[in-house]
Scaffold this motif. Structure first.
Motif, PDB file in Angstrom:
ATOM      1  N   LEU A   1       0.661  -1.633  -0.154  1.00 38.10           N
ATOM      2  CA  LEU A   1       0.125  -0.156  -0.082  1.00 38.10           C
ATOM      3  C   LEU A   1       0.856   0.922  -0.365  1.00 38.10           C
ATOM      4  CD1 LEU A   1      -2.599   1.263   0.315  1.00 38.10           C
ATOM      5  CD2 LEU A   1      -2.528   1.842   2.791  1.00 38.10           C
ATOM      6  N   VAL A   2      -0.016   2.392  -1.254  1.00 37.11           N
ATOM      7  CA  VAL A   2       1.378   3.147  -0.999  1.00 37.11           C
ATOM      8  C   VAL A   2       0.995   4.694  -0.703  1.00 37.11           C
ATOM      9  CG1 VAL A   2       3.166   4.941  -2.206  1.00 37.11           C
ATOM     10  CG2 VAL A   2       2.921   2.457  -3.107  1.00 37.11           C
ATOM     11  N   THR A   3       0.539   5.386   0.360  1.00 45.99           N
ATOM     12  CA  THR A   3      -0.341   6.240   0.858  1.00 45.99           C
ATOM     13  C   THR A   3      -0.078   8.122  -0.169  1.00 45.99           C
ATOM     14  OG1 THR A   3       0.403   6.635   2.697  1.00 45.99           O
ATOM     15  CG2 THR A   3      -0.950   5.123   2.548  1.00 45.99           C
TER      16      THR A   3
ATOM     17  N   ILE B   1       4.092  -1.391   3.976  1.00 47.00           N
ATOM     18  CA  ILE B   1       2.782   0.072   3.889  1.00 47.00           C
ATOM     19  C   ILE B   1       3.939   1.226   3.876  1.00 47.00           C
ATOM     20  CG2 ILE B   1       1.862   1.709   4.934  1.00 47.00           C
ATOM     21  CD1 ILE B   1       0.818  -0.615   6.528  1.00 47.00           C
ATOM     22  N   ILE B   2       4.266   2.160   2.723  1.00 45.75           N
ATOM     23  CA  ILE B   2       5.029   3.329   2.682  1.00 45.75           C
ATOM     24  C   ILE B   2       4.065   3.955   2.276  1.00 45.75           C
ATOM     25  CG2 ILE B   2       6.337   3.998   0.394  1.00 45.75           C
ATOM     26  CD1 ILE B   2       6.593   1.680  -0.468  1.00 45.75           C
ATOM     27  N   THR B   3       4.488   5.598   3.155  1.00 48.77           N
ATOM     28  CA  THR B   3       3.758   7.164   2.775  1.00 48.77           C
ATOM     29  C   THR B   3       4.457   7.472   2.470  1.00 48.77           C
ATOM     30  OG1 THR B   3       5.449   7.203   5.749  1.00 48.77           O
ATOM     31  CG2 THR B   3       2.498   6.165   5.810  1.00 48.77           C
ATOM     32  N   VAL B   4       4.052   8.514   2.086  1.00 47.43           N
ATOM     33  CA  VAL B   4       4.684   9.546   1.346  1.00 47.43           C
ATOM     34  C   VAL B   4       4.387  10.879   1.892  1.00 47.43           C
ATOM     35  CG1 VAL B   4       5.313  11.183  -0.807  1.00 47.43           C
ATOM     36  CG2 VAL B   4       4.578   8.754  -0.980  1.00 47.43           C
ATOM     37  N   THR B   5       6.139  11.160   2.694  1.00 49.43           N
ATOM     38  CA  THR B   5       5.774  12.770   3.505  1.00 49.43           C
ATOM     39  C   THR B   5       6.600  13.520   2.832  1.00 49.43           C
ATOM     40  OG1 THR B   5       7.305  12.602   4.746  1.00 49.43           O
ATOM     41  CG2 THR B   5       6.021  11.276   5.991  1.00 49.43           C
ATOM     42  N   SER B   6       7.479  14.621   3.472  1.00 56.19           N
ATOM     43  CA  SER B   6       7.810  15.659   2.201  1.00 56.19           C
ATOM     44  C   SER B   6       9.325  15.819   3.479  1.00 56.19           C
ATOM     45  CB  SER B   6       6.803  16.801   2.228  1.00 56.19           C
ATOM     46  OG  SER B   6       7.419  17.931   2.357  1.00 56.19           O
ATOM     47  N   ALA B   7      10.757  16.606   2.641  1.00 53.77           N
ATOM     48  CA  ALA B   7      11.418  17.541   3.544  1.00 53.77           C
ATOM     49  C   ALA B   7      10.742  18.186   4.613  1.00 53.77           C
ATOM     50  CB  ALA B   7      12.292  17.159   2.057  1.00 53.77           C
ATOM     51  N   LEU B   8      10.005  19.055   4.163  1.00 52.21           N
ATOM     52  CA  LEU B   8       9.068  19.992   4.514  1.00 52.21           C
ATOM     53  C   LEU B   8       8.675  19.454   5.695  1.00 52.21           C
ATOM     54  CD1 LEU B   8       7.392  22.225   1.974  1.00 52.21           C
ATOM     55  CD2 LEU B   8       9.714  22.327   2.685  1.00 52.21           C
ATOM     56  N   ALA B   9       8.586  18.128   6.764  1.00 57.53           N
ATOM     57  CA  ALA B   9       8.370  17.812   7.563  1.00 57.53           C
ATOM     58  C   ALA B   9       9.594  17.679   8.764  1.00 57.53           C
ATOM     59  CB  ALA B   9       8.213  16.004   7.571  1.00 57.53           C
ATOM     60  N   PHE B  10      10.952  18.508   8.194  1.00 54.53           N
ATOM     61  CA  PHE B  10      11.707  18.823   9.254  1.00 54.53           C
ATOM     62  C   PHE B  10      12.070  19.844   8.917  1.00 54.53           C
ATOM     63  CE2 PHE B  10      11.497  14.320   6.958  1.00 54.53           C
ATOM     64  CZ  PHE B  10      11.071  13.392   7.639  1.00 54.53           C
ATOM     65  N   VAL B  11      12.112  19.992   8.097  1.00 53.74           N
ATOM     66  CA  VAL B  11      11.968  22.180   8.184  1.00 53.74           C
ATOM     67  C   VAL B  11      11.049  22.864   7.162  1.00 53.74           C
ATOM     68  CG1 VAL B  11      13.501  24.377   7.557  1.00 53.74           C
ATOM     69  CG2 VAL B  11      14.408  22.271   8.158  1.00 53.74           C
ATOM     70  N   PRO B  12      10.023  23.233   7.916  1.00 51.08           N
ATOM     71  CA  PRO B  12       8.871  24.215   7.617  1.00 51.08           C
ATOM     72  C   PRO B  12       8.841  24.923   6.169  1.00 51.08           C
ATOM     73  CG  PRO B  12       9.122  25.123   9.695  1.00 51.08           C
ATOM     74  CD  PRO B  12      10.124  23.938   9.293  1.00 51.08           C
TER      75      PRO B  12
END
Length: 245
Positions: A82-84, A133-144
């Motif tokens: 599953l990829v979200t 399970i693959i979730t897709v976040t962002s580099a912006l999760a770490f520096v907004p």
């Protein structure tokens, strides 16, 4: 996660990173089903990419998630990945009353959408011999990026959720992988022609290479995202935040 021989459902895979990832994973020897809200867009994908399966899904709607789950697992009982992918990103002016509506939509899609998908699919996936399970976040999760506060927060939340999910599922057959993209040339925030964003094909090529090189990976961080991902550890968080500001 092995790079081929899987049956993969990508929720939110009808454009941008999701669709390009679907195409590439299909070429790697996987059965891939993409999900999205718009029937006309799904029909376009079927016509252009006959190897891809499609299913309607709206991650803002728990009943729609349930219907998509029942359809996909009935037609593809070997489903094991599953990829979200579903996500929205809009600027917010926190001094404007309109920002609350944007924030609420973002939380519903980006956070609840992923949590609802995980909740629906985990019991099925844990019965498979090997699942992911693959979730897709962002580099912006770490520096907004300050102009998109709720988007950043939603991706930080899914990073944290994925960390917890990985621990809770450690004794099951389910592997949890987080992909944290940098800015990529897609229609998200109108970046399709941005010289500052990473070309879409280059991003997906690097993701596929990293997955293939490290089947046990917990995070997939392309080189262009590493500066933000590791800013705090590297001691230059304030510098990176100032750059994004």
């Amino acid at each position: 996660m092995r790079i081929s021989g899987n049956t993969i459902f990508i929720a939110g895979g009808t454009s941008g990173i999701g669709l390009e990832l679907a195409i590439r994973l299909s070429k790697e020897g996987n059965a891939v089903i993409v999900g999205g809200r718009r029937r006309d867009r799904l029909e376009e994908i079927t016509a252009a990419h006959p190897a891809l399966g499609t299913v309607e899904i709206d991650v803002d709607d728990t009943a729609s998630i349930r219907r998509a789950f029942e359809h996909v697992t009935a037609s593809h009982p070997a489903l094991n990945v599953l990829v979200t992918m579903s996500g929205i990103m809009h600027p917010e002016d926190l001094t404007s009353p309109d920002s609350l509506q944007i924030a609420e939509r973002t939380v519903t899609t980006n956070i609840l959408g992923t949590i609802r998908l995980a909740s629906q699919f985990i019991p099925f996936l844990r019965e498979q011999e090997a699942a992911t399970i693959i979730t897709v976040t962002s580099a912006l999760a770490f520096v907004p990026l300050p102009m998109t506060p709720t988007y950043n927060a939603s991706k930080a939340a899914i990073h944290s959720f994925t960390e917890s999910m990985r621990v809770q599922l450690a004794d099951t057959s389910i592997q949890c992988i987080e992909i944290a993209p940098p800015g990529v040339r897609t229609t998200l925030m109108g970046q399709e022609d941005s010289e500052a964003a990473m070309p879409l094909d280059a991003f997906v090529n690097e993701v596929i290479a990293l997955l293939e090189a490290n089947p046990e990976a917990k995070e997939i961080i392309v080189e262009a995202a590493a500066g933000l991902r590791y800013a705090e550890a590297n001691g230059n968080y304030d510098e990176m935040l100032a750059m994004l500001s």
